[in-house]
Design a protein around this motif. Structure first.
Motif, PDB file in Angstrom:
ATOM      1  N   ASP A  14       0.729  -1.581  -0.260  1.00 19.65           N
ATOM      2  CA  ASP A  14      -0.414  -0.078  -0.538  1.00 19.65           C
ATOM      3  C   ASP A  14       0.770   0.908  -0.494  1.00 19.65           C
ATOM      4  N   SER A  15       2.263   1.297   0.015  1.00 19.26           N
ATOM      5  CA  SER A  15       2.596   2.809   0.464  1.00 19.26           C
ATOM      6  C   SER A  15       3.609   2.618  -0.535  1.00 19.26           C
ATOM      7  N   LYS A  16       3.067   2.301  -1.594  1.00 21.59           N
ATOM      8  CA  LYS A  16       3.765   1.898  -2.628  1.00 21.59           C
ATOM      9  C   LYS A  16       2.879   2.228  -4.418  1.00 21.59           C
ATOM     10  N   ILE A  17       1.996   2.450  -3.745  1.00 18.55           N
ATOM     11  CA  ILE A  17       0.308   2.512  -4.915  1.00 18.55           C
ATOM     12  C   ILE A  17       0.564   4.080  -4.769  1.00 18.55           C
ATOM     13  N   GLY A  18       0.250   5.034  -5.987  1.00 24.63           N
ATOM     14  CA  GLY A  18       0.324   5.732  -5.665  1.00 24.63           C
ATOM     15  C   GLY A  18       0.970   6.874  -5.591  1.00 24.63           C
ATOM     16  N   LYS A  19       1.822   6.548  -5.437  1.00 21.59           N
ATOM     17  CA  LYS A  19       3.190   7.666  -4.535  1.00 21.59           C
ATOM     18  C   LYS A  19       4.065   7.483  -6.502  1.00 21.59           C
ATOM     19  N   LEU A  20       4.432   9.056  -6.444  1.00 17.50           N
ATOM     20  CA  LEU A  20       5.385   9.557  -7.535  1.00 17.50           C
ATOM     21  C   LEU A  20       6.969   8.831  -7.252  1.00 17.50           C
ATOM     22  N   SER A  21       7.869   8.773  -8.060  1.00 15.31           N
ATOM     23  CA  SER A  21       9.149   8.424  -8.255  1.00 15.31           C
ATOM     24  C   SER A  21       9.926   9.269  -9.346  1.00 15.31           C
TER      25      SER A  21
END
Length: 58
Positions: A14-21
């Protein structure tokens, strides 16, 4: 490797979903399946579903 693969599967919590990198591995359109946790809110999964991706929550 992605160009040579028949199916692209992404496993992300969940902590990676929807994040920009700063780094882009592949466009969302190239992913076939997403495996994530049951705690991932549906609103975060909607863009992936809209692209026709198969989603498994475990």
């Amino acid at each position: 490797m992605i160009k040579a693969a028949r199916e692209i599967i992404v496993v992300a919590d969940d902590s990676k979903i929807g994040k920009l990198s700063l780094h882009n591995v592949a466009p969302i359109s190239s992913i076939h399946t997403l495996i994530t946790g049951v705690e991932t809110p549906e609103e975060k999964l909607k863009p992936f579903r809209d692209h026709g991706m198969t989603i498994y929550t475990v």
